[in-house]
Design a protein around this motif. Structure first.
Motif, PDB file in Angstrom:
ATOM      1  N   ALA A 169       0.915  -1.131  -0.059  1.00  0.00           N
ATOM      2  CA  ALA A 169      -0.090   0.184   0.146  1.00  0.00           C
ATOM      3  C   ALA A 169       0.906   1.284   0.105  1.00  0.00           C
ATOM      4  N   ARG A 170       1.938   1.179   0.796  1.00  0.00           N
ATOM      5  CA  ARG A 170       2.719   2.509   0.817  1.00  0.00           C
ATOM      6  C   ARG A 170       3.476   2.665  -0.523  1.00  0.00           C
ATOM      7  N   ARG A 171       3.984   1.395  -1.098  1.00  0.00           N
ATOM      8  CA  ARG A 171       4.615   1.576  -2.549  1.00  0.00           C
ATOM      9  C   ARG A 171       3.862   2.208  -3.542  1.00  0.00           C
ATOM     10  N   GLN A 172       2.227   1.806  -3.434  1.00  0.00           N
ATOM     11  CA  GLN A 172       1.379   2.050  -4.440  1.00  0.00           C
ATOM     12  C   GLN A 172       0.944   3.668  -4.180  1.00  0.00           C
ATOM     13  N   GLY A 173       1.071   3.989  -3.109  1.00  0.00           N
ATOM     14  CA  GLY A 173       0.657   5.402  -2.690  1.00  0.00           C
ATOM     15  C   GLY A 173       1.886   6.221  -3.006  1.00  0.00           C
TER      16      GLY A 173
END
Length: 174
Positions: A169-173
């Motif tokens: 989720a952090r990478r995609q954000g």
């Protein structure tokens, strides 16, 4: 592996023959004097083999009315208790029971003294009698340990998945 099939008289099992009147009388007498605490047809077959020298099946022994009646009487006698000839005299049995009673009373006294000592020691160390009366913890069975281990592994996998999901989720954000 090949199985050789024989034909002729050597292939058939040999019969023990017929029971003679003398054999039947010997077997009946042996059953009347049966002194072991339990009687079964297997035990009778084995004993007859030792007595007569030939092995007979349970069915062939049971087919003889005299043997069957002697077996049934022996079984009935043994269910009621030991054979009378093997019982100790009443005076000996009473004396043995009285001696056992005295021994058990002495053991009980020792155990009661031990209990009182333990109770006083427990109270002096801050334990109350109510705490001592609490139920014991449930014993852990091997299957319980296995289930706990499986649950622990599943929780560990779930935590690892949650961490991986947060990282994704952090990478995609970004």
């Amino acid at each position: 592996m090949s199985l050789a099939v024989e034909h002729g008289p050597a292939a058939r099992p040999r019969s023990a023959g017929r029971l003679s009147a003398g054999d039947i009388a010997d077997i009946v007498a042996d059953l009347r004097d049966w002194s072991k605490p339990k009687i079964t047809w297997n035990a009778v077959v084995t004993r007859v083999q030792g007595l007569i020298g030939r092995r007979f099946s349970r069915q062939s022994l049971e087919a003889q009315p005299a043997i069957y009646r002697a077996y049934a009487e022996a079984k009935k006698r043994l269910r009621k208790g030991l054979p009378l000839a093997k019982r100790k005299p009443l005076a000996e049995r009473i004396a043995a029971l009285q001696a056992e009673n005295v021994r058990l009373r002495q053991e009980n006294e020792v155990l009661l003294e031990m209990f009182v000592t333990w109770l006083l020691n427990a109270e002096s160390h801050g334990l109350r009698a109510e705490q001592l009366d609490e139920a014991l913890p449930v014993a852990a069975l091997p299957s319980d340990t296995r289930e706990r281990e499986l649950r622990r592994r599943e929780e560990k996998k779930a935590k690892a998945r949650a961490i991986a999901d947060r990282r994704r989720a952090r990478r995609q954000g970004r």
